[in-house]
Design a protein around this motif. Structure first.
Motif, PDB file in Angstrom:
ATOM      1  N   LEU A   1     -12.518  13.198 -14.757  1.00  0.00           N
ATOM      2  CA  LEU A   1     -11.952  14.146 -13.793  1.00  0.00           C
ATOM      3  C   LEU A   1     -10.633  14.724 -14.293  1.00  0.00           C
ATOM      4  CD1 LEU A   1     -12.087  15.460 -10.986  1.00  0.00           C
ATOM      5  CD2 LEU A   1     -10.941  13.420 -10.074  1.00  0.00           C
ATOM      6  N   ALA A   2      -9.834  13.884 -14.954  1.00  0.00           N
ATOM      7  CA  ALA A   2      -8.529  14.334 -15.452  1.00  0.00           C
ATOM      8  C   ALA A   2      -8.653  15.411 -16.525  1.00  0.00           C
ATOM      9  CB  ALA A   2      -7.746  13.140 -15.995  1.00  0.00           C
ATOM     10  N   ILE A   3      -9.788  15.465 -17.204  1.00  0.00           N
ATOM     11  CA  ILE A   3     -10.001  16.510 -18.213  1.00  0.00           C
ATOM     12  C   ILE A   3     -10.001  17.888 -17.556  1.00  0.00           C
ATOM     13  CG2 ILE A   3     -11.667  17.446 -19.869  1.00  0.00           C
ATOM     14  CD1 ILE A   3     -12.541  14.585 -20.458  1.00  0.00           C
ATOM     15  N   TYR A   4     -10.531  17.936 -16.326  1.00  0.00           N
ATOM     16  CA  TYR A   4     -10.653  19.218 -15.637  1.00  0.00           C
ATOM     17  C   TYR A   4      -9.465  19.504 -14.717  1.00  0.00           C
ATOM     18  CZ  TYR A   4     -15.420  18.691 -17.317  1.00  0.00           C
ATOM     19  OH  TYR A   4     -16.525  18.515 -18.128  1.00  0.00           O
ATOM     20  N   VAL A   5      -8.994  18.467 -13.988  1.00  0.00           N
ATOM     21  CA  VAL A   5      -7.835  18.614 -13.094  1.00  0.00           C
ATOM     22  C   VAL A   5      -6.926  17.420 -13.347  1.00  0.00           C
ATOM     23  CG1 VAL A   5      -7.033  19.008 -10.742  1.00  0.00           C
ATOM     24  CG2 VAL A   5      -9.361  19.670 -11.375  1.00  0.00           C
ATOM     25  N   GLU A   6      -5.948  17.595 -14.187  1.00  0.00           N
ATOM     26  CA  GLU A   6      -5.151  16.477 -14.697  1.00  0.00           C
ATOM     27  C   GLU A   6      -4.449  15.686 -13.603  1.00  0.00           C
ATOM     28  OE1 GLU A   6      -1.628  15.688 -18.035  1.00  0.00           O
ATOM     29  OE2 GLU A   6      -2.358  17.703 -17.615  1.00  0.00           O
ATOM     30  N   TRP A   7      -3.957  16.370 -12.553  1.00  0.00           N
ATOM     31  CA  TRP A   7      -3.156  15.706 -11.534  1.00  0.00           C
ATOM     32  C   TRP A   7      -3.988  15.062 -10.427  1.00  0.00           C
ATOM     33  CZ3 TRP A   7      -4.381  17.869  -6.899  1.00  0.00           C
ATOM     34  CH2 TRP A   7      -4.876  19.175  -6.904  1.00  0.00           C
ATOM     35  N   LEU A   8      -5.281  15.391 -10.331  1.00  0.00           N
ATOM     36  CA  LEU A   8      -6.085  14.964  -9.180  1.00  0.00           C
ATOM     37  C   LEU A   8      -6.286  13.445  -9.087  1.00  0.00           C
ATOM     38  CD1 LEU A   8      -7.527  15.891  -6.692  1.00  0.00           C
ATOM     39  CD2 LEU A   8      -9.568  16.366  -8.062  1.00  0.00           C
ATOM     40  N   PRO A   9      -6.548  12.703 -10.191  1.00  0.00           N
ATOM     41  CA  PRO A   9      -6.703  11.251 -10.043  1.00  0.00           C
ATOM     42  C   PRO A   9      -5.502  10.578  -9.396  1.00  0.00           C
ATOM     43  CG  PRO A   9      -7.508  11.946 -12.183  1.00  0.00           C
ATOM     44  CD  PRO A   9      -6.853  13.144 -11.570  1.00  0.00           C
ATOM     45  N   SER A  10      -4.289  10.948  -9.786  1.00  0.00           N
ATOM     46  CA  SER A  10      -3.098  10.330  -9.193  1.00  0.00           C
ATOM     47  C   SER A  10      -3.000  10.621  -7.697  1.00  0.00           C
ATOM     48  CB  SER A  10      -1.831  10.838  -9.898  1.00  0.00           C
ATOM     49  OG  SER A  10      -1.800  10.422 -11.246  1.00  0.00           O
ATOM     50  N   VAL A  11      -3.359  11.834  -7.306  1.00  0.00           N
ATOM     51  CA  VAL A  11      -3.326  12.192  -5.889  1.00  0.00           C
ATOM     52  C   VAL A  11      -4.360  11.389  -5.105  1.00  0.00           C
ATOM     53  CG1 VAL A  11      -3.777  14.058  -4.234  1.00  0.00           C
ATOM     54  CG2 VAL A  11      -2.394  14.493  -6.272  1.00  0.00           C
ATOM     55  N   LEU A  12      -5.544  11.224  -5.672  1.00  0.00           N
ATOM     56  CA  LEU A  12      -6.579  10.433  -4.997  1.00  0.00           C
ATOM     57  C   LEU A  12      -6.162   8.974  -4.865  1.00  0.00           C
ATOM     58  CD1 LEU A  12      -9.826  11.905  -6.646  1.00  0.00           C
ATOM     59  CD2 LEU A  12      -8.917  12.358  -4.358  1.00  0.00           C
TER      60      LEU A  12
ATOM     61  N   TYR B   1       0.826  -1.211   0.000  1.00  0.00           N
ATOM     62  CA  TYR B   1       0.000   0.000   0.000  1.00  0.00           C
ATOM     63  C   TYR B   1       0.864   1.266   0.000  1.00  0.00           C
ATOM     64  CZ  TYR B   1      -4.523  -2.311   0.819  1.00  0.00           C
ATOM     65  OH  TYR B   1      -5.674  -3.048   0.685  1.00  0.00           O
ATOM     66  N   THR B   2       1.936   1.241   0.797  1.00  0.00           N
ATOM     67  CA  THR B   2       2.795   2.424   0.896  1.00  0.00           C
ATOM     68  C   THR B   2       3.508   2.715  -0.419  1.00  0.00           C
ATOM     69  OG1 THR B   2       3.144   1.960   3.259  1.00  0.00           O
ATOM     70  CG2 THR B   2       4.671   3.477   2.195  1.00  0.00           C
ATOM     71  N   VAL B   3       4.076   1.683  -1.044  1.00  0.00           N
ATOM     72  CA  VAL B   3       4.764   1.870  -2.332  1.00  0.00           C
ATOM     73  C   VAL B   3       3.785   2.368  -3.388  1.00  0.00           C
ATOM     74  CG1 VAL B   3       5.921   0.657  -4.215  1.00  0.00           C
ATOM     75  CG2 VAL B   3       6.569   0.188  -1.848  1.00  0.00           C
ATOM     76  N   CYS B   4       2.591   1.798  -3.405  1.00  0.00           N
ATOM     77  CA  CYS B   4       1.573   2.242  -4.366  1.00  0.00           C
ATOM     78  C   CYS B   4       1.234   3.706  -4.144  1.00  0.00           C
ATOM     79  CB  CYS B   4       0.319   1.385  -4.232  1.00  0.00           C
ATOM     80  SG  CYS B   4      -1.046   1.924  -5.282  1.00  0.00           S
ATOM     81  N   GLY B   5       1.006   4.080  -2.871  1.00  0.00           N
ATOM     82  CA  GLY B   5       0.644   5.457  -2.571  1.00  0.00           C
ATOM     83  C   GLY B   5       1.720   6.444  -2.974  1.00  0.00           C
ATOM     84  N   LEU B   6       2.969   6.139  -2.649  1.00  0.00           N
ATOM     85  CA  LEU B   6       4.070   7.043  -2.976  1.00  0.00           C
ATOM     86  C   LEU B   6       4.283   7.136  -4.486  1.00  0.00           C
ATOM     87  CD1 LEU B   6       6.631   6.073  -0.179  1.00  0.00           C
ATOM     88  CD2 LEU B   6       5.137   8.085  -0.267  1.00  0.00           C
ATOM     89  N   SER B   7       4.144   6.006  -5.194  1.00  0.00           N
ATOM     90  CA  SER B   7       4.320   6.021  -6.650  1.00  0.00           C
ATOM     91  C   SER B   7       3.277   6.887  -7.330  1.00  0.00           C
ATOM     92  CB  SER B   7       4.251   4.590  -7.200  1.00  0.00           C
ATOM     93  OG  SER B   7       5.299   3.799  -6.687  1.00  0.00           O
ATOM     94  N   CYS B   8       2.015   6.716  -6.916  1.00  0.00           N
ATOM     95  CA  CYS B   8       0.940   7.506  -7.533  1.00  0.00           C
ATOM     96  C   CYS B   8       1.095   8.989  -7.210  1.00  0.00           C
ATOM     97  CB  CYS B   8      -0.414   6.986  -7.058  1.00  0.00           C
ATOM     98  SG  CYS B   8      -0.837   5.349  -7.693  1.00  0.00           S
ATOM     99  N   MET B   9       1.470   9.288  -5.970  1.00  0.00           N
ATOM    100  CA  MET B   9       1.687  10.687  -5.598  1.00  0.00           C
ATOM    101  C   MET B   9       2.827  11.302  -6.400  1.00  0.00           C
ATOM    102  SD  MET B   9      -0.242  12.015  -3.154  1.00  0.00           S
ATOM    103  CE  MET B   9      -1.250  11.664  -1.722  1.00  0.00           C
ATOM    104  N   ALA B  10       3.880  10.525  -6.610  1.00  0.00           N
ATOM    105  CA  ALA B  10       5.064  11.049  -7.300  1.00  0.00           C
ATOM    106  C   ALA B  10       4.771  11.401  -8.752  1.00  0.00           C
ATOM    107  CB  ALA B  10       6.196  10.029  -7.227  1.00  0.00           C
ATOM    108  N   ILE B  11       3.804  10.724  -9.379  1.00  0.00           N
ATOM    109  CA  ILE B  11       3.477  11.009 -10.779  1.00  0.00           C
ATOM    110  C   ILE B  11       3.123  12.482 -10.966  1.00  0.00           C
ATOM    111  CG2 ILE B  11       1.741  10.576 -12.570  1.00  0.00           C
ATOM    112  CD1 ILE B  11       1.674   7.660 -11.653  1.00  0.00           C
ATOM    113  N   THR B  12       2.489  13.059  -9.950  1.00  0.00           N
ATOM    114  CA  THR B  12       2.058  14.458 -10.037  1.00  0.00           C
ATOM    115  C   THR B  12       3.231  15.410 -10.226  1.00  0.00           C
ATOM    116  OG1 THR B  12       0.249  13.893  -8.535  1.00  0.00           O
ATOM    117  CG2 THR B  12       0.692  16.228  -8.872  1.00  0.00           C
ATOM    118  N   PHE B  13       4.403  15.047  -9.687  1.00  0.00           N
ATOM    119  CA  PHE B  13       5.550  15.961  -9.690  1.00  0.00           C
ATOM    120  C   PHE B  13       6.543  15.699 -10.820  1.00  0.00           C
ATOM    121  CE2 PHE B  13       4.018  15.369  -5.345  1.00  0.00           C
ATOM    122  CZ  PHE B  13       3.706  16.680  -5.004  1.00  0.00           C
TER     123      PHE B  13
END
Length: 553
Positions: free
Chosen positions: A488-499, A412-424
């Motif tokens: 959702l990504a059409i309106y806020v591109e980075w939000l799905p990865s953060v969620l 869970y932790t690796v998944c969370g950090l990987s998805c969060m990192a995509i935003t940056f």
């Protein structure tokens, strides 16, 4: 709970089913035959799981420009097209320009800058329902198919969980597998979008519980030391099914043809009425001792094993007579009353539900987005499914060594950090986005694969499918929301990865609050399930003196 149920639970608590399973030999003829039969149901379930990814996939389309072409035109890219349509994005698909001089040929015409909404579309492909039901510029209708599919799963799981715990795992499995074949085939004859989504809901309502029923039948066929191997085995079957799904979808790209090829064979699962035995654990927990003994003796004969004297004594003892119970035990209540009276089980139920929401939300969200990546959508999907093997193999290697909690916490932790990192990640590094995407997919697959086993080990036999079904049902909230992430990504591109990342990190934190189930036997009663944390539950029987085949599938 009735006197009969009270007596049955006491019998389940005294009968050592784990020792019985070890003595039967877990990889001999009887077991291998059942593994094969159950693997076929899991393979079929993988074909239907997210078929909307391709059947309701987006296709290229554009406006029909009536001043320049007829409504039945088939030329998708005429020379005048770029002048008649806006530069790009949604406007190019949903808006058009008109020639300034309608009498002039469109090949050399000048078009106005004013945009008009389209009322007709020309589709580059008729392979999906988008073209068949004219869903141009109605993206919400296309993504709604996936949401309706998962709402059907939410409704299905508690119904079939109850059927499984009340009338047997075998009945639930056969009913789910055959109904999905019959109802799903009807989709090929849909004459409207509304008819299609109604059948999509009914199909999922009937067939969503095939995998949970097959999983529980498989895990109840084994002793505790083979549960990890069971999960890995079914995980590999799911991967094979997912790859087959993509190859079949590519081979039979027209959606009606795909349905008629894939769904009708599931009607053959009716033969399991005669081929597949009921769960011995379930039969003993419900007090159906005669039926259980008949299956056990068949397994003894097929596996060429000899049961110990102690086990034979237990099997040959006269069934407990509930009529001798003069008074109903006031502590014995209905299943959900027992759960409500147990703060420990209630807390686990809430925590497990969030784990499942996270798994379905992130797992399906990443899978759905895979077909939007650059390149061939079938190849992309197969790539994303293929990396799941890494997660399955990793679980097989570490779950029995490191433990369930640590493994799932890391996943869970690796998944969370990987998805969060995509935003940056800068847009100039698309390869890094792909790497993080695949790492997140591997990690959430590892969590999803392990959570089936871990959840099953936290709940008692007589309520296992109902409580697992409840967690899975609540978890479908995640898969209901997941198909909407591309919108959702059409309106806020980075939000799905953060969620995705936030949900996974919260799930990892909750993993710290539940007990480790490594080297504990499956609990048969609510009391035993509560005692897992204190380690008062009886350990699994030693296997040194039991003759068995340790070969791996």
């Amino acid at each position: 709970m009735s006197k009969v149920a009270s007596a049955n639970e006491r019998m389940a608590a005294t009968f050592d089913t784990d020792r019985l399973m070890h003595e039967l030999g877990q990889f001999r003829r009887f077991h291998v035959m059942n593994y094969f039969l159950l693997a076929l149901t899991v393979f079929a379930a993988a074909l239907y799981a997210i078929n909307y990814v391709f059947l309701a996939a987006d296709v290229p389309y554009r406006c029909v420009v009536p001043e320049c072409e007829t409504f039945n035109s088939t030329e998708y890219s005429p020379p005048w097209l770029d002048a008649a349509l806006p530069a790009g994005g949604r406007d190019r698909r949903c808006s058009r320009r008109s020639p300034l001089d309608p009498q002039q040929s469109c090949d050399g015409a000048t078009f106005s800058e004013e945009l008009q909404e389209c009322d007709r579309w020309l589709y580059a492909s008729n392979d999906t329902i988008v073209a068949e039901f004219n869903l141009g510029c109605q993206e919400w209708k296309r993504t709604l198919v996936g949401t309706i599919h998962n709402i059907g799963m939410l409704v299905s799981l508690p119904i079939f969980g109850y059927i499984s715990d009340r009338w047997g795992r075998k009945r639930a499995l056969i009913l789910s597998c055959t109904l999905v074949g019959a109802i799903g085939s009807l989709k090929a004859f849909s004459i409207s979008y509304e008819m299609y989504v109604i059948i999509e809901f009914l199909e999922t309502l009937a067939g969503a519980s095939a995998f949970p029923a097959a999983y529980i039948l498989t895990i109840e066929l084994l002793g505790q030391d083979k549960r990890v191997l069971t999960t890995a085995f079914l995980g590999i079957v799911l991967v094979i099914g997912g790859l087959s799904f993509a190859m079949l979808a590519k081979t039979f790209s027209y959606w009606r043809t795909f349905i008629l090829v894939v769904y009708p064979p599931s009607l053959l699962f009716l033969s399991y009425i005669y081929l597949l035995p009921e769960s011995i654990r379930w039969l003993l927990s419900k007090g159906y001792k005669e039926e259980a003994v008949a299956i056990i003796m068949k397994a003894v004969k097929m596996n060429s094993v000899t049961l110990s004297d102690e086990t034979m004594k237990q099997l040959n003892e006269e069934k407990q007579r509930p009529v001798e119970q003069k008074k109903e035990d006031p502590e014995q209540q209905g299943l959900w009353m027992q759960v409500l009276r147990s703060p420990i089980i209630m807390m686990r139920l809430a925590i497990c539900s969030w784990w499942w929401i996270t798994c379905t939300f992130v797992f399906y969200g990443l899978a759905i987005n895979s077909v939007s990546l650059a390149g061939d959508k079938y190849t992309n999907y197969m790539l994303v499914v293929s990396v799941e093997v890494i997660a399955v193999v990793t679980n097989a290697l570490v779950l029995d060594r490191v433990g369930r909690k640590r493994t799932l916490l890391v996943a869970y932790t690796v998944c969370g950090l990987s998805c969060m990192a995509i935003t940056f990640v800068p847009k100039s590094l698309p390869w890094l986005v792909t790497v993080l995407y695949l790492v997140g997919k591997i990690a959430i697959t590892q969590a999803f694969s392990g959570i089936y086993m871990y959840t099953s080990e936290l709940f008692p036999t007589h309520a296992r499918h109902s409580l697992l079904g409840f967690c899975s049902m609540v978890g479908r909230i995640g898969s209901i929301v997941a198909p909407q992430m591309p919108l959702l990504a059409i309106y806020v591109e980075w939000l799905p990865s953060v969620l995705f990342g936030a949900a996974a990190l919260v799930a990892g934190g909750l993993m710290l609050t539940t007990p480790e189930t490594l080297n504990t036997r499956l609990p048969d009663t609510i009391k035993e399930a509560e005692q897992i944390a204190s380690r008062k539950i009886r350990p699994a029987p030693p296997t040194d003196d039991i003759q068995m085949n340790d070969s791996r599938l």
